[in-house]
Write an enzyme that holds these catalytic residues in place. Structure first.
Site, mmCIF file in Angstrom:
data_model
loop_
_atom_site.group_PDB
_atom_site.id
_atom_site.type_symbol
_atom_site.label_atom_id
_atom_site.label_comp_id
_atom_site.label_asym_id
_atom_site.label_seq_id
_atom_site.Cartn_x
_atom_site.Cartn_y
_atom_site.Cartn_z
ATOM 1 N N LYS A 22 0.984 -1.269 -0.104
ATOM 2 C CA LYS A 22 0.129 -0.124 0.137
ATOM 3 C C LYS A 22 0.915 1.328 0.099
ATOM 4 O O LYS A 22 0.639 2.115 -0.701
ATOM 5 C CB LYS A 22 -0.892 -0.003 1.303
ATOM 6 C CG LYS A 22 -1.447 1.297 1.603
ATOM 7 C CD LYS A 22 -2.425 1.232 2.794
ATOM 8 C CE LYS A 22 -1.657 1.433 4.031
ATOM 9 N NZ LYS A 22 -1.436 2.871 4.456
ATOM 10 N N ASN A 23 1.859 1.249 0.914
ATOM 11 C CA ASN A 23 2.851 2.542 1.217
ATOM 12 C C ASN A 23 3.624 2.751 0.331
ATOM 13 O O ASN A 23 4.554 3.858 0.131
ATOM 14 C CB ASN A 23 3.327 2.551 2.536
ATOM 15 C CG ASN A 23 2.469 2.807 3.511
ATOM 16 O OD1 ASN A 23 1.207 3.135 3.145
ATOM 17 N ND2 ASN A 23 2.679 2.664 4.717
ATOM 18 N N CYS A 116 -4.474 12.853 13.543
ATOM 19 C CA CYS A 116 -4.962 11.507 13.300
ATOM 20 C C CYS A 116 -4.959 10.735 14.682
ATOM 21 O O CYS A 116 -4.328 10.815 15.655
ATOM 22 C CB CYS A 116 -4.190 10.888 12.032
ATOM 23 S SG CYS A 116 -2.689 10.495 12.287
ATOM 24 N N ARG A 121 1.369 14.558 13.735
ATOM 25 C CA ARG A 121 1.578 14.266 12.409
ATOM 26 C C ARG A 121 1.720 15.588 11.573
ATOM 27 O O ARG A 121 1.110 15.607 10.627
ATOM 28 C CB ARG A 121 1.097 13.249 11.926
ATOM 29 C CG ARG A 121 1.005 11.905 12.475
ATOM 30 C CD ARG A 121 0.304 10.708 11.938
ATOM 31 N NE ARG A 121 1.073 10.072 10.408
ATOM 32 C CZ ARG A 121 0.416 9.195 9.935
ATOM 33 N NH1 ARG A 121 -0.807 8.918 9.961
ATOM 34 N NH2 ARG A 121 1.362 8.749 8.675
ATOM 35 N N ASP A 304 4.863 0.350 12.094
ATOM 36 C CA ASP A 304 3.815 -0.210 11.446
ATOM 37 C C ASP A 304 3.745 -1.665 11.885
ATOM 38 O O ASP A 304 2.697 -2.186 11.601
ATOM 39 C CB ASP A 304 3.760 -0.070 9.810
ATOM 40 C CG ASP A 304 3.576 1.365 9.660
ATOM 41 O OD1 ASP A 304 3.139 2.294 10.318
ATOM 42 O OD2 ASP A 304 3.650 1.582 8.281
ATOM 43 N N ARG A 396 -8.241 -0.602 5.021
ATOM 44 C CA ARG A 396 -7.415 0.246 4.364
ATOM 45 C C ARG A 396 -6.209 -0.258 4.126
ATOM 46 O O ARG A 396 -5.405 0.244 3.326
ATOM 47 C CB ARG A 396 -7.056 1.412 5.463
ATOM 48 C CG ARG A 396 -8.309 2.398 6.016
ATOM 49 C CD ARG A 396 -7.800 3.545 7.037
ATOM 50 N NE ARG A 396 -7.128 4.290 6.262
ATOM 51 C CZ ARG A 396 -6.366 5.458 6.601
ATOM 52 N NH1 ARG A 396 -6.892 5.932 7.901
ATOM 53 N NH2 ARG A 396 -5.708 6.150 6.112
HETATM 54 N N1 EPU Z 1 6.928 14.650 10.825
HETATM 55 C C1 EPU Z 1 7.079 15.852 11.248
HETATM 56 N N2 EPU Z 1 6.907 16.881 10.254
HETATM 57 C C2 EPU Z 1 6.787 16.263 8.955
HETATM 58 C C3 EPU Z 1 6.630 14.978 8.648
HETATM 59 C C4 EPU Z 1 6.735 14.032 9.711
HETATM 60 O O1 EPU Z 1 7.358 16.440 12.531
HETATM 61 O O2 EPU Z 1 6.899 17.300 7.974
HETATM 62 C C5 EPU Z 1 7.196 13.422 12.099
HETATM 63 C C6 EPU Z 1 5.767 12.790 12.359
HETATM 64 O O3 EPU Z 1 5.073 13.493 13.288
HETATM 65 C C7 EPU Z 1 6.440 11.443 12.880
HETATM 66 C C8 EPU Z 1 7.684 11.337 12.242
HETATM 67 O O4 EPU Z 1 8.182 12.573 11.334
HETATM 68 O O5 EPU Z 1 6.457 11.654 14.135
HETATM 69 C C9 EPU Z 1 7.712 10.248 11.030
HETATM 70 O O6 EPU Z 1 6.499 10.396 10.162
HETATM 71 P P1 EPU Z 1 6.593 10.163 8.856
HETATM 72 O O7 EPU Z 1 6.175 11.489 8.093
HETATM 73 O O8 EPU Z 1 7.530 9.355 8.300
HETATM 74 O O9 EPU Z 1 5.230 9.441 8.604
HETATM 75 P P2 EPU Z 1 4.270 9.580 7.046
HETATM 76 O O10 EPU Z 1 5.232 9.650 5.988
HETATM 77 O O11 EPU Z 1 3.300 10.081 7.461
HETATM 78 C C10 EPU Z 1 4.412 6.912 6.571
HETATM 79 C C11 EPU Z 1 3.603 5.750 6.510
HETATM 80 C C12 EPU Z 1 2.831 5.333 7.846
HETATM 81 C C13 EPU Z 1 4.175 4.911 8.435
HETATM 82 C C14 EPU Z 1 5.170 6.109 8.518
HETATM 83 C C15 EPU Z 1 6.393 5.633 9.452
HETATM 84 C C16 EPU Z 1 2.711 6.249 4.325
HETATM 85 C C17 EPU Z 1 1.507 6.547 3.382
HETATM 86 N N3 EPU Z 1 2.292 6.282 5.563
HETATM 87 O O12 EPU Z 1 3.422 7.859 7.169
HETATM 88 O O13 EPU Z 1 1.909 4.103 7.588
HETATM 89 O O14 EPU Z 1 3.568 4.632 9.862
HETATM 90 O O15 EPU Z 1 5.642 6.436 7.330
HETATM 91 O O16 EPU Z 1 7.030 4.714 8.966
HETATM 92 O O17 EPU Z 1 3.796 5.742 3.665
HETATM 93 C C18 EPU Z 1 0.360 2.680 7.951
HETATM 94 O O18 EPU Z 1 0.616 2.088 6.949
HETATM 95 O O19 EPU Z 1 -0.314 2.068 8.935
HETATM 96 C C19 EPU Z 1 1.091 3.898 8.179
HETATM 97 C C20 EPU Z 1 0.445 4.741 9.364
#
Ligand code: EPU
Length: 416
Positions: A22-23, A116, A121, A304, A396
């Site tokens: 998915k991701n 969320c 996030r 995850d 999802r």
């Molecule tokens: N963060 C910031 N600022 C930003 C972006 C992120 O502070 O601009 C922080 C977040 O709050 C968090 C950390 O950085 O504490 C890491 O978050 P990240 O941005 O890496 O997460 P994401 O990109 O929103 C993806 C996956 C998630 C998975 C995370 C971590 C996708 C679509 N989603 O989320 O997947 O948990 O990386 O590996 O790729 C899931 O599939 O259940 C899921 C939640």
């Protein structure tokens, strides 16, 4: 509302096939915005998040079809650059259209995702990176309004190696003028898969999969024809399902090289895992060992898989400390597992899990995607009946979950 009903206590046996990730599929679908023409993406799972991304791309004017694992996206006629709140609020990954829209159209208007279930996030790093590339960005009325004649290459250091942030910036940089360097980039296999997809479109990217990614901007890209990697989290969840039930399961079509930390920790917990190319043979022990784990960015143990690991530890022999290193509020499953008889306390970012001999079935509620997977695992081993409410969370991210589990002998059914 749909519910999953599990009669626990069956040792899982048989073979299960892993679906596409998915991701990885979500950002690759967003990448179709970058090139006019017909894009084809294969091995895309049938999931609610994929449908949501399809609806968002359709809203932008892209023709979307998903049939038999292949997504076809015709992105000749983009009609709007707006990702509305109604879609973004149901799926945070919608923010992945920001970078590609800005790069191809010079404009984007994307709703801010808001909080969320697993934490605040923010997306400040996505915005900072685009600003470094010359975008003018204004936040108003809950929307990110971004503009840039043409993005310029820049060196961008990420304070946190954000996964979708790295993906957004990498996509934006493919069409920028000059060289972009992303430092402290996310190294997740899904980032690497997106880079491979972009390279197949004609992008010039080096270093994806490491913490420094270098992108040489090009003037235009060709449409996609690409197959996404298998889902490492789905594979990890099925290893855990075999392990927790003391079963014997062959997991087919997974990438073992993407699962190293997960395999290492599950082995430490006493699960026997044998590698074969493209598949794993898994055998659960009589009783699991208690082991500590901390979630970290890749190649560390994935957040995850944290909830699923906790389900294993709930019935292990001893006490385990589980520390969540990525999200500040990803312990929503704890209260539900306690309803099944688990002995878990949370203090700050660490959960102390004292293994019990037996969980007992009860009605529980899914709070987010991975939390719902952990409740399924707990339900599989619990004595009696577990009823998981708010099943839409699991749809999802897990394709045909009850069908796959039933194929392994589990007594599960969906009730509408
Ligand atoms: N963060 C910031 N600022 C930003 C972006 C992120 O502070 O601009 C922080 C977040 O709050 C968090 C950390 O950085 O504490 C890491 O978050 P990240 O941005 O890496 O997460 P994401 O990109 O929103 C993806 C996956 C998630 C998975 C995370 C971590 C996708 C679509 N989603 O989320 O997947 O948990 O990386 O590996 O790729 C899931 O599939 O259940 C899921 C939640």
């Amino acid at each position: 509302m749909e519910r999953l009903i599990i009669e626990g206590g069956v040792r899982l046996e048989g073979t299960v096939d892993i679906s596409g990730a998915k991701n990885a599929a979500l950002p690759i679908m967003a990448a179709s915005i970058l090139a006019p023409g017909v894009n084809r993406i294969h091995n895309v799972p049938s999931l609610r998040d994929i449908t949501t991304m399809g609806r968002l791309l359709t809203h932008l004017g892209i023709d979307f079809m998903h049939d038999n694992g292949t997504v076809v996206l015709d992105s000749d006629n983009l009609q709007t650059v707006e990702a509305p709140y109604e879609l973004v609020k149901t799926m945070r990954a919608s923010v992945l259209v920001l970078g590609p829209l800005l790069a191809r159209m010079g404009r984007a208007r994307v709703s801010l995702p808001g909080g969320c279930a697993i934490g605040a996030r923010p997306i400040d790093l996505h915005i900072m990176g685009l600003q470094k590339m010359g975008a003018e960005i204004e936040l108003s009325e809950g929307y990110i309004n971004a503009r840039a004649e043409r993005l310029r290459g820049a060196t961008i250091y990420l304070d946190i190696p954000t996964v979708t942030g790295t993906e957004n910036l990498m996509m934006a940089a493919t069409l920028a003028e000059g060289v972009t360097i992303i430092e402290n980039a996310a190294c997740e296999p899904e980032v690497q898969d997106l880079a491979n997809a972009l390279v197949s479109m004609g992008a010039r990217i080096e270093g994806a999969g490491t913490s420094i990614i270098r992108i040489n901007g090009v003037d235009s890209l060709n449409p996609l024809d690409y197959r996404v990697i298998p889902d490492r989290i789905e594979a990890g969840t099925f290893i855990a399902a075999a392990g927790i039930t003391g079963g014997e399961v062959e997991i087919r079509g997974c990438r073992v090289d993407h699962l190293e930390s997960v395999i290492a920790k599950l082995r430490e917990a006493g699960i026997h895992i044998e590698h074969k190319p493209g598949r794993l043979k898994v055998k659960g022990p009589e009783r699991l060992n208690a082991v500590d784990v901390r979630t970290m960015p890749y190649p560390g143990f994935p957040t995850d898989m944290q909830a699923q690991f906790m389900a294993l530890m709930a019935v292990s022999d001893g006490t385990s400390l589980i520390t969540e290193g990525i999200f500040e509020n990803r312990f929503m499953h704890v209260a539900e597992m306690r309803r099944l008889g688990a002995d878990i306390i949370v203090e700050g970012a660490t959960a102390t899990v004292r293994g019990v001999r037996m969980l007992k079935g009860a009605p529980v509620m899914a709070t987010d995607l991975r939390a719902s997977a952990s409740l399924v695992l707990a339900g599989l081993v619990a004595e009696g009946r577990t009823v998981i409410d708010r099943l839409y969370h699991i749809d999802r991210g897990y394709e045909r979950i009850e069908e796959k589990l039933r194929g392994l002998g589990a007594r599960v059914r969906r009730e509408r």
